[in-house]
Structures are given as C-alpha cells and as structure tokens.
Design a protein around this motif. Structure first.
Motif, mmCIF file in Angstrom:
data_model
loop_
_atom_site.group_PDB
_atom_site.id
_atom_site.type_symbol
_atom_site.label_atom_id
_atom_site.label_comp_id
_atom_site.label_asym_id
_atom_site.label_seq_id
_atom_site.Cartn_x
_atom_site.Cartn_y
_atom_site.Cartn_z
ATOM 1 N N MET A 243 0.834 -1.196 0.000
ATOM 2 C CA MET A 243 0.000 0.000 0.000
ATOM 3 C C MET A 243 0.871 1.250 0.000
ATOM 4 O O MET A 243 2.009 1.240 0.469
ATOM 5 N N THR A 244 0.312 2.327 -0.517
ATOM 6 C CA THR A 244 0.976 3.625 -0.442
ATOM 7 C C THR A 244 0.699 4.253 0.920
ATOM 8 O O THR A 244 -0.176 3.795 1.667
ATOM 9 N N GLN A 245 1.407 5.324 1.240
ATOM 10 C CA GLN A 245 1.159 6.026 2.496
ATOM 11 C C GLN A 245 -0.235 6.619 2.535
ATOM 12 O O GLN A 245 -0.826 6.773 3.609
ATOM 13 N N ILE A 250 -0.349 -0.058 -4.362
ATOM 14 C CA ILE A 250 0.754 0.216 -5.277
ATOM 15 C C ILE A 250 0.573 -0.697 -6.488
ATOM 16 O O ILE A 250 0.508 -1.920 -6.348
ATOM 17 N N THR A 257 -0.862 -5.440 -8.689
ATOM 18 C CA THR A 257 -0.388 -5.132 -7.339
ATOM 19 C C THR A 257 0.882 -5.931 -7.075
ATOM 20 O O THR A 257 1.403 -6.613 -7.965
ATOM 21 N N SER A 258 1.351 -5.868 -5.844
ATOM 22 C CA SER A 258 2.560 -6.606 -5.481
ATOM 23 C C SER A 258 2.309 -8.103 -5.327
ATOM 24 O O SER A 258 3.253 -8.881 -5.187
ATOM 25 N N SER A 269 -6.963 2.497 -5.930
ATOM 26 C CA SER A 269 -5.565 2.927 -5.992
ATOM 27 C C SER A 269 -5.421 4.403 -5.661
ATOM 28 O O SER A 269 -4.342 4.968 -5.813
#
Length: 301
Positions: A243-245, A250, A257-258, A269
């Motif tokens: 995840m982003t901050q 992400i 995704t990852s 997103s």
C-alpha cells in the motif's frame, strides 16, 4: 465454479474491466453490493458522450453493454472474504457461496469521511462537492468556499479560483496553510478563515452561509471539501498487497499489485482526480493486465 477473474466492485472501474474481459472471452463475475461512494451524486461530468448523466443511468447502460457478453455475470452479492487457493483465489460471499478464480480485480473503491462539521451532510453532493473538475462549471462565478484540514487546501483553493474569483479558504481550525501561502492567496483577493466552523446553513441542500465558532458569518452558495478516504474493503491488505502512504494500492501501469494475480483499479488505488472516466480507464488497463498474464501463463511463459 472456476472463474478466470473475480471483480469485486461494480462501479465504473469494475464494470469497464468486466467489459474488456468479456470481449476477451474470459469467464468473469462482477460482485456488486450496490453501495457506491457517489450515491449522493445527482449528475456526473467529464465523461465524453455522457456529460451530466445520472450515475444510476450510467450504471444501467453499462449493464446493458456487458449483457452482450455471455461469459460475464453481474451478481448483486457482497464479498466477505478473499484468500489464496491452489486455483488462485477463493472468493466467498455473504450468501455462503464460494468461487474459485484465477485472478482478482479489486475495484470496491473507497469510503469517505467528511470533516466533523454540523450540517455538512445536508449539502454534500448538492452544493458542496469533492472534485472541482466534476462540478466546478456548475458553480462558476459564484461565492464559493473550500474546506480542508490537510495540506492540499492551498492547491485546491488555487484550482477552484479558475471557476470563481470569490473564494473563501477554510482551515476549520487546522494548521493547513503557512504564512507564504496565506500571502499568495491574499494577493488574489482570496479570503482565509482560520476559525473552526460551527455550522453550515441553507435549505434543501443549497448552502447559504457558513457560521464560525466566533459568531461571524459569511455568505456562500457552494464549494468544495476534502474528505478523508479509506479502502471500502480490506481484501487487498489481507492478501498482502503493498500500500501507499495515502492508503491506496501500489500498482504498475496495468493495475498489477505486489501480489501475483491481484489487480486494483479505480479509486482503490486512490487515483486523482477521482473521475468516472479515469476510473473506467483504470479498469480497462487492469483487465488487459489480467488477460495478458493469464495468456502468458496458459502458454507456459
């Protein structure tokens, strides 16, 4: 039932992903519990050929398009769990039915929380909005306000100034503007209110004035507010997606995704600006990513 893809969320991102995958002859189910973030929205703008359309009508037309592709099913059901399995993923719904899917597209979007200001819910979606690109034209040349407790207040106020020269920037008591920013806004005649907002007043969803805790009042007819956002569903986090901050997934350029086999599209997103046309495009890209990866897997490559 083994699916090529389970799409969680029936908004523009999920529906456009379903359309692209249906045209790719993939077996797909879209799970949609019909609780969209834009439920308060009366008109949607910025979508070519559909400018000003009611969201429910856009949804109806999208369902008609998808109905042309027999490999796609839209289920009015709520997903309660997604977990890894030998086939890829197991998706379980509130009706107790479990589906096997090779891939998953997360398109449930976000849930938003408005600042704690008395009366704000009465005006949100009617005269207060979150996106000036979506609703700025309808509010042009009128006395507007911008409410944000975060660092984006300066940028959002500058953007809104394109539609009106009578703008009030409200920090609602937060430290969201520095001295330099306040000076730059003042040079343009933009007012800044540092006081906390006591209430928003008006009738039938039409804003008339903002009242501050010090007793002062300023007449306004509408404006923009920055909500805070959280994922509408926690499936991505439970599957281990990075995840982003800001709380979004992400992803690469095709929604990957990852976690292999998991894709994210639309507001999940935290795509900015949060417009229908942007979300639909993200859904298309995620579908192409999923189809490409399944094709490569089938070819052993």
């Amino acid at each position: 039932m083994r699916l090529d893809c389970a799409i969680i969320g029936g908004g523009p991102a999920g529906l456009n992903a379903a359309l692209v995958l249906g045209r790719s002859r993939r077996d797909v189910i879209v799970f949609d519990n019909n609780k969209p973030r834009n439920a308060v929205t009366r008109e949607s703008h910025g979508f070519i050929t559909r400018d000003g359309i009611e969201p429910r009508e856009l949804r109806r037309l999208a369902h008609l398009d998808i109905a042309s592709y027999p490999s796609v099913t839209i289920k009015p059901d709520k997903v309660i769990e997604v977990r890894h399995s030998e086939a890829g993923f197991q998706v379980t719904t509130s009706n107790g039915v479990t589906y096997e899917a090779r891939t998953v597209i997360l398109a449930a979007g976000l849930k938003e929380s408005l600042p704690r200001i008395p009366g704000i819910q009465n005006f949100y979606g009617k005269s207060l909005f979150s996106c000036p690109y979506c609703d700025g034209w309808e509010l042009r040349d009128q006395p507007l306000m911008v409410i944000s407790e975060g660092s984006n207040l300066f940028q959002l106020t500058k953007i809104v100034y394109n539609w009106s020269r009578d703008v009030l920037a409200c920090t609602n008591g937060a430290d969201s503007l520095n001295a330099q920013q306040i000076g730059m806004l003042g040079q343009r005649g933009i007012q800044v209110a540092h006081q906390k907002i006591k209430a928003l007043e008006g009738e039938n969803g039409r804003l008339k004035r903002v009242v501050f805790v010090n007793g002062s009042e300023i007449k306004r007819v509408g404006g923009f507010v920055t909500p805070s956002w959280d994922q509408a569903a926690s499936f991505g986090e439970s599957l281990g997606c990075a995840m982003t901050q800001a709380g979004g997934f992400i992803t690469d350029d095709y929604g990957r995704t990852s976690v292999r086999g998991v894709y994210a599209a639309g507001d999940s997103s935290i795509i900015v600006p949060a417009q229908l046309v942007v979300a639909a495009g993200e859904g298309s890209k995620a579908a192409i990513g999923a189809n490409t990866d399944m094709t490569n897997q089938d070819f052993g490559w």
